[in-house]
Design a protein around this motif. Structure first.
Motif, mmCIF file in Angstrom:
data_model
loop_
_atom_site.group_PDB
_atom_site.id
_atom_site.type_symbol
_atom_site.label_atom_id
_atom_site.label_comp_id
_atom_site.label_asym_id
_atom_site.label_seq_id
_atom_site.Cartn_x
_atom_site.Cartn_y
_atom_site.Cartn_z
ATOM 1 N N VAL A 228 0.859 -1.183 0.000
ATOM 2 C CA VAL A 228 0.000 0.000 0.000
ATOM 3 C C VAL A 228 0.895 1.232 0.000
ATOM 4 O O VAL A 228 1.796 1.361 0.829
ATOM 5 C CB VAL A 228 -0.921 0.009 1.239
ATOM 6 N N ASN A 229 0.657 2.128 -0.946
ATOM 7 C CA ASN A 229 1.438 3.366 -1.083
ATOM 8 C C ASN A 229 2.947 3.097 -1.075
ATOM 9 O O ASN A 229 3.682 3.596 -0.213
ATOM 10 C CB ASN A 229 1.074 4.360 0.024
ATOM 11 N N PRO A 230 3.422 2.324 -2.036
ATOM 12 C CA PRO A 230 4.857 2.040 -2.083
ATOM 13 C C PRO A 230 5.677 3.283 -2.412
ATOM 14 O O PRO A 230 5.213 4.191 -3.102
ATOM 15 C CB PRO A 230 4.962 0.995 -3.198
ATOM 16 N N VAL A 231 6.907 3.294 -1.902
ATOM 17 C CA VAL A 231 7.873 4.354 -2.205
ATOM 18 C C VAL A 231 8.926 3.749 -3.126
ATOM 19 O O VAL A 231 9.436 2.653 -2.866
ATOM 20 C CB VAL A 231 8.523 4.895 -0.919
ATOM 21 N N PRO B 135 1.831 4.045 -10.025
ATOM 22 C CA PRO B 135 0.385 4.150 -10.285
ATOM 23 C C PRO B 135 0.036 4.981 -11.514
ATOM 24 O O PRO B 135 -1.008 4.756 -12.133
ATOM 25 C CB PRO B 135 -0.149 4.816 -9.008
ATOM 26 N N ARG C 14 -0.084 -3.366 -9.531
ATOM 27 C CA ARG C 14 -0.770 -3.762 -8.294
ATOM 28 C C ARG C 14 0.113 -4.599 -7.367
ATOM 29 O O ARG C 14 0.205 -4.328 -6.175
ATOM 30 C CB ARG C 14 -2.038 -4.546 -8.643
ATOM 31 N N ALA D 249 6.934 0.650 2.012
ATOM 32 C CA ALA D 249 5.492 0.734 1.780
ATOM 33 C C ALA D 249 4.811 1.098 3.089
ATOM 34 O O ALA D 249 5.306 0.780 4.180
ATOM 35 C CB ALA D 249 4.941 -0.585 1.245
ATOM 36 N N GLU D 250 3.682 1.760 2.974
ATOM 37 C CA GLU D 250 2.920 2.158 4.164
ATOM 38 C C GLU D 250 2.437 0.935 4.929
ATOM 39 O O GLU D 250 2.470 0.883 6.159
ATOM 40 C CB GLU D 250 1.738 3.017 3.723
ATOM 41 N N LYS E 40 -4.882 -6.200 6.125
ATOM 42 C CA LYS E 40 -3.620 -5.484 6.258
ATOM 43 C C LYS E 40 -2.688 -6.224 7.216
ATOM 44 O O LYS E 40 -3.133 -6.800 8.207
ATOM 45 C CB LYS E 40 -3.854 -4.057 6.757
#
Length: 467
Positions: free
Chosen positions: A49-52, A247, A268, A320-321, A330
């Motif tokens: 989720v919300n990878p950097v 994304p 994804r 990642a978040e 999660k």
């Protein structure tokens, strides 16, 4: 009007896969099964989720990027309880079959060998056999049939319902360079036949030396890398890394349906780097015989250019978040994994029977005996130097015994620099634990296993960081 041969083949494949899915028992379609390998929270079945992202771009190389469903991929073969056992030996003229977990050369008898089992036609000769009766994926490298005898260069195994990645103790669980089975992450035949918008798992990918990092050569969740990584690799992506398309990558401009499907998957779930190749910027692996090749008729300029656009867009995930598993829950990936193995040479201290390391049991196994027997292992092979899991000076660790039939485990740590024993657990029965502070700069482990009386005994253990 006669249907074109390629279209007919695809129709036959789709019908066959539909039949397989409709007739497969429920267990075969659940997590940790032949059709859906590994646990729901395996990183293969999870997405960040919300990878950097890092900013390194996989460079071009001698060839174009590729998706392979033939020579250098693998078949995944389902064993049944009625299939006969087959003993796999080492290649002719070799030292024997190398068993990656116990780090020795010896034959392996696979309990159930499906008649359909075949090696991949390339020089890697991959083949993975899934045996639901034992819960094991048998992973073979350079498999060959020499007359009536099956031979291979290397054997490893993993649990079909496990993480899909090794742990520091059992650090090599498949035939890929990162210690994963060749089947992990590949696009399956039944998946490709369904033509989904995207595949619901991370993909398996190799990079050329131009993209791979020499140091570190691998990162979590991988526990190893190619042998010559430090000298051959020239890039910035360690094996074990997750790479993704950001994304904002525009998949609508991709005209080839399979390339677009793969790109949607990379947005994804991404792809894990499991191996090195020579001269191809990236290779994505699909099951041999699957309908996942975007250019099945041979060279296709459009496909080649669209795969190049994917290459240019791929980025390594550095954080990642959070993560979402295959069931939509999660979670945080667990890096506190077992550090201890019972591999190595065991010598008898007392009693009448000798306990030996059994990789499939992850324990020292004693035969039935009428009196207590004890063995000791001074080989110092109980801990492998996985870079991201090295013990930390001053940190607390907990040793827990995992035994049957009254067996007991003992571990002592000798600091070779200090010249003294810095920890001795004493004998621990099943479920008993000992927590201690790690204070050995140059550790040498001694492991002791004690049998019970009567039936056979298994003695194993788990070593985890306590804080």
């Amino acid at each position: 009007m006669q249907r074109p041969q390629k279209t007919l083949r695809r129709l036959q494949l789709t019908l066959a896969m539909t039949a397989l899915l409709s007739t497969s028992p429920t267990w075969a379609q659940e997590w940790g099964s032949y059709l859906k390998p590994f646990a729901a929270d395996s990183l293969w079945n999870s997405r960040p989720v919300n990878p950097v992202f890092d900013n390194f771009v996989i460079p071009t190389d001698t060839y174009f990027p590729a998706v392979t469903n033939n020579t250098y991929s693998t078949g995944i073969f389902l064993a049944s309880p009625d299939d006969p056992p087959v003993t796999v030996k080492g290649l002719t003229g070799s030292k024997g079959l190398f068993n990656t977990d116990d780090e020795n050369y010896h034959d392996v008898t696979i309990p159930h060998w499906p008649a359909a089992a075949r090696a991949a036609p390339g020089t890697d000769g991959h083949a993975d056999i899934v045996d639901p009766t034992t819960g094991i994926v048998h992973s073979l490298f350079k498999l060959k049939q020499e007359g009536t005898q099956w031979t291979a260069a290397m054997y490893a195994w993993t649990k079909i319902d496990g993480r899909g990645w090794p742990e520091p103790g059992h650090y090599y669980q498949g035939a890929r360079a990162t210690g994963v089975p060749a089947a992990a992450g590949i696009i399956r035949t039944h998946e490709a036949a369904q033509k989904p918008e995207y595949y619901k798992h991370a993909l398996a990918m190799s990079l050329s030396y131009s993209g791979l990092s020499p140091n570190p050569a691998y990162v979590f969740p991988a526990t190893s890398a190619d042998t010559y990584a430090a000298t051959r690799n020239k890039g910035s992506i360690p094996e074990g890394s997750l790479v993704m398309l950001p994304p904002d990558f525009d998949t609508s401009r991709i005209s080839n349906a399979e390339v677009r499907r793969i790109a949607e998957t990379l947005k994804r779930y991404g792809a894990y780097i499991v191996d090195a190749n020579i001269g191809t910027p990236f290779v994505i692996y699909a099951e041999i015989g699957s309908d996942a090749n975007p250019s099945p008729s041979g060279w296709n300029n459009t496909v080649a250019n669209e795969l190049q656009s994917v290459r240019a867009g791929l980025r390594r995930v550095i954080s990642a978040e959070s993560w979402v598993d295959g069931n939509g829950n999660k979670f945080t990936p667990n890096q506190n994994l077992n550090l201890l193995s019972m591999r190595g040479n065991w010598t008898q201290q007392s009693g009448s029977v000798l306990g030996k390391f059994s990789s499939w049991d992850q324990a020292v196994v004693f035969p039935a005996t009428s009196s207590v027997s004890e063995v000791v292992n001074y080989s110092n092979r109980g801990m492998n130097a996985v870079t991201w899991a090295k013990p930390v000076m001053g940190a607390s660790y907990t040793l827990t015994a995992r035994t049957t039939n009254g067996g007991k485990l003992r571990m002592s740590i000798y600091d070779q620099l200090a010249g003294k024993v810095v920890f001795d657990s004493g004998y621990l029965a099943n479920g008993e634990s000992k927590t201690f502070t790690w204070n050995a700069n140059s550790p040498r482990l001694a492991l002791y296993a004690q049998s019970g009386v009567g039936n056979s005994t298994a003695v194993g253990g788990q070593l985890l960081k306590a804080n």
